[in-house]
Motif scaffolding. Sequence first.
Motif, PDB file in Angstrom:
ATOM      1  N   ILE A 123     -19.836 -28.596  36.454  1.00  0.00           N
ATOM      2  CA  ILE A 123     -20.417 -28.388  35.125  1.00  0.00           C
ATOM      3  C   ILE A 123     -19.688 -29.245  34.100  1.00  0.00           C
ATOM      4  N   ALA A 124     -18.359 -29.301  34.193  1.00  0.00           N
ATOM      5  CA  ALA A 124     -17.588 -30.140  33.280  1.00  0.00           C
ATOM      6  C   ALA A 124     -17.948 -31.610  33.463  1.00  0.00           C
ATOM      7  N   LEU A 125     -18.100 -32.038  34.713  1.00  0.00           N
ATOM      8  CA  LEU A 125     -18.481 -33.423  35.002  1.00  0.00           C
ATOM      9  C   LEU A 125     -19.839 -33.752  34.400  1.00  0.00           C
ATOM     10  N   ARG A 126     -20.813 -32.895  34.627  1.00  0.00           N
ATOM     11  CA  ARG A 126     -22.153 -33.168  34.108  1.00  0.00           C
ATOM     12  C   ARG A 126     -22.164 -33.137  32.577  1.00  0.00           C
ATOM     13  N   THR A 127     -21.308 -32.292  32.000  1.00  0.00           N
ATOM     14  CA  THR A 127     -21.222 -32.232  30.541  1.00  0.00           C
ATOM     15  C   THR A 127     -20.664 -33.525  29.975  1.00  0.00           C
ATOM     16  N   GLU A 128     -19.617 -34.053  30.586  1.00  0.00           N
ATOM     17  CA  GLU A 128     -19.053 -35.321  30.111  1.00  0.00           C
ATOM     18  C   GLU A 128     -20.059 -36.452  30.287  1.00  0.00           C
ATOM     19  N   SER A 129     -20.869 -36.371  31.327  1.00  0.00           N
ATOM     20  CA  SER A 129     -21.887 -37.399  31.535  1.00  0.00           C
ATOM     21  C   SER A 129     -22.957 -37.352  30.451  1.00  0.00           C
ATOM     22  N   ALA A 130     -23.261 -36.141  29.987  1.00  0.00           N
ATOM     23  CA  ALA A 130     -24.332 -35.988  28.996  1.00  0.00           C
ATOM     24  C   ALA A 130     -23.889 -36.373  27.591  1.00  0.00           C
ATOM     25  N   ARG A 131     -22.594 -36.166  27.278  1.00  0.00           N
ATOM     26  CA  ARG A 131     -22.100 -36.437  25.924  1.00  0.00           C
ATOM     27  C   ARG A 131     -20.801 -37.225  26.016  1.00  0.00           C
ATOM     28  N   ALA A 132     -20.768 -38.371  25.357  1.00  0.00           N
ATOM     29  CA  ALA A 132     -19.611 -39.262  25.431  1.00  0.00           C
ATOM     30  C   ALA A 132     -18.429 -38.688  24.662  1.00  0.00           C
ATOM     31  N   ARG A 133     -17.252 -38.728  25.311  1.00  0.00           N
ATOM     32  CA  ARG A 133     -15.986 -38.393  24.657  1.00  0.00           C
ATOM     33  C   ARG A 133     -16.021 -37.066  23.908  1.00  0.00           C
ATOM     34  N   THR A 134     -16.527 -36.056  24.567  1.00  0.00           N
ATOM     35  CA  THR A 134     -16.535 -34.721  23.970  1.00  0.00           C
ATOM     36  C   THR A 134     -15.420 -33.893  24.589  1.00  0.00           C
ATOM     37  N   PRO A 135     -14.806 -32.980  23.822  1.00  0.00           N
ATOM     38  CA  PRO A 135     -13.764 -32.118  24.402  1.00  0.00           C
ATOM     39  C   PRO A 135     -14.328 -30.944  25.199  1.00  0.00           C
ATOM     40  N   ILE A 136     -15.660 -30.835  25.260  1.00  0.00           N
ATOM     41  CA  ILE A 136     -16.260 -29.683  25.931  1.00  0.00           C
ATOM     42  C   ILE A 136     -15.849 -29.577  27.405  1.00  0.00           C
ATOM     43  N   PRO A 137     -15.758 -30.684  28.179  1.00  0.00           N
ATOM     44  CA  PRO A 137     -15.289 -30.545  29.569  1.00  0.00           C
ATOM     45  C   PRO A 137     -13.896 -29.923  29.656  1.00  0.00           C
ATOM     46  N   TYR A 138     -13.006 -30.315  28.726  1.00  0.00           N
ATOM     47  CA  TYR A 138     -11.687 -29.688  28.696  1.00  0.00           C
ATOM     48  C   TYR A 138     -11.816 -28.188  28.458  1.00  0.00           C
ATOM     49  N   LEU A 139     -12.691 -27.818  27.534  1.00  0.00           N
ATOM     50  CA  LEU A 139     -12.863 -26.401  27.209  1.00  0.00           C
ATOM     51  C   LEU A 139     -13.439 -25.624  28.389  1.00  0.00           C
ATOM     52  N   ILE A 140     -14.370 -26.257  29.118  1.00  0.00           N
ATOM     53  CA  ILE A 140     -14.968 -25.584  30.277  1.00  0.00           C
ATOM     54  C   ILE A 140     -13.890 -25.272  31.310  1.00  0.00           C
ATOM     55  N   LEU A 141     -13.074 -26.266  31.640  1.00  0.00           N
ATOM     56  CA  LEU A 141     -12.009 -26.052  32.619  1.00  0.00           C
ATOM     57  C   LEU A 141     -10.938 -25.123  32.060  1.00  0.00           C
TER      58      LEU A 141
END
Length: 646
Positions: free
Chosen positions: A173-191
């Motif tokens: 989910i974090a990987l797909r999130t980073e793919s959808a939005r460039a340079r967002t901190p959301i993948p960090y937040l997911i993990l």
Amino acid sequence: MNERQPESPDSSTTAREWPYATAFLWLVAAVAITAGFAGQLYSTSADLGHHGVLVSRLMETWSLPDTDANLQYMTSYPRGAHLLGSIAGWFTGSAIIGMQIVAILAIFGVWSAIGWGLAKLPSHQATLSAVLIGVALLLNALVGLEVFGHELISNYFFAHMVSQSLAIIGLIIALRTESARARTPIPYLILGVAAPLLASVHLLPAIELLGTLAILVVANSVSSPSRPATRELAIGFPILLASSALTIANPAFSAMYQVSGHEGATLLKFITGIPSLMTVATLTALSSLALLFLWWRERADPDCYAGLLPKYFGALGLSIAGLCTVQLVMHGVLGIGSKYACFKYAIGLQSLLIVNLALLAGRLLANFRMPRAQVPKMLVPAGLATTATLALFLGHTPISAAALVAAEKDARTYFRSNASQHSGAEDIAVNIDGAPQVAGYIVSRISLHNSDEWMLYEILHGRMPQDAERIGHVLTSPGAAPWDVEKCRKEVAGTLVVVDGACVLASMSSVPCTGTIPFSSSGALDRAMTGFSAAESNGRWSISDTARLRCKVEGKQPTVAYLSTIGLVTENHPQRMSVSVNGSAPVATDFSAQSPSHIVTIPSPRQVASELVFSFTFPDAISPEALGMSSDERQLAVKVHSLGFD
């Protein structure tokens, strides 16, 4: 933040189809796999009982008391997976089936997540990588590396399997999130959010996610082409720090930390010691570094999903390998933890090694001119998960859970109506037809709330509980020897009969010193001996360096006894046995590879006695595991087939 463009024209149709066709195919496959395997067991470990009793108690009350002698250390064990199992168990009426449903869905889920990660690659590369992983898993059914899902084979690491699945799902989910939005901190937040939550399921995958998050933060900070390292660290480091603090603050952390200090059994085919574990950790780390290098080469293109996927799998593999190494150092140098805790990383290491190598090979082959065969991307998640699950289970022999589950339900119904009938005594279940030996132990704990640890230990190892006053009622299958005694029957409980324990034990008179006593029998013989294993089809093994057998002299005392025996020997390891009767001079026998079997003649003592006591010593007892013969850790020496008198 800048929105990303669609990755490629050929993926747009798949993206539109994903919520419908792919989800439908996945659901059909998941239901079919779960229905096909939920009723089959691939482990007869005592862990099945440990996890089952927690699931069963949650099914009954949805909460637990602060202390419960029956639960023991499971009172403080993380309950996330067990709550899911109890929900499924409530609908099915069985804690065992409830756990199986959740565990099999976890296996299907972990490989579905990996397939979901592959599905967004360019079609040719997605096909290559998925096919290579699938082929590797099918071949592994013959080779025998332990991969995700093996937590249910031999051992029964229920909570670990569920947590591992959720961890991989979170990673994707974090990987797909980073793919959808460039340079967002959301993948960090997911993990960062997933790690402390997973600690309430099982600690190890939660720590692996923290390690993955740390590697991603560092990797992004030293490679970002668009913003300085200090800014990347300023975003990622506080999330990592907060996630670590929340994980440590979770009450499950201290509970699992204490469990990690206990030595247990992790049955692995090729990883038999620290050197082989370090070898696999090194290979996994190298393959992970190779994936991170692929990402490094393409890091300037933030829209390249084919570059992001190696970063995430590389970070996860490096995290598992690094944590395993740290655990080994802590145990070897500081004495913290246990070898058992170190070997728990083995399944993740071997799984990531296979996945990483397949990803590397798929990336390499994608650059060559070859037929551009493609599999519709909507087939990848369900297809890979189905292949992985079938490859895992079809490589092992199943045990039907039907008889065990029926006994579990019948015993629970009996307990609810008779819970207070035996004050100070414990009800037990033994000798359940069609179920493995461990069934009596599991049903006694799960359904009958038996909390007598020594009695449970005796049941688990197929031995006769010795103290009649500790036993209330006995639940067993109709006609099961030696328990189903007609005059001792109290009632019928579904597929089981209920007999009075004291009555049955009283009916088991002492073993007479006459005729021939087959050591494959049970009942009175169980109560007359110590130091021998449970009855097997052709006798019993000595399981200590000493043993004893008593028999009652009826009429004239026999003049001689004959022992039919065979020793556990190899070319390099002989055995010795000495036997004395009522303290007389011992009779010594040597066993070797050239002469492994003996009929041992033992004279009766001159002094007339009402009882003969045979005392055995086995100075060369050794485990088959130490001899490299099997994983059996019991200290064996000689198997006795029978004892005859003349």
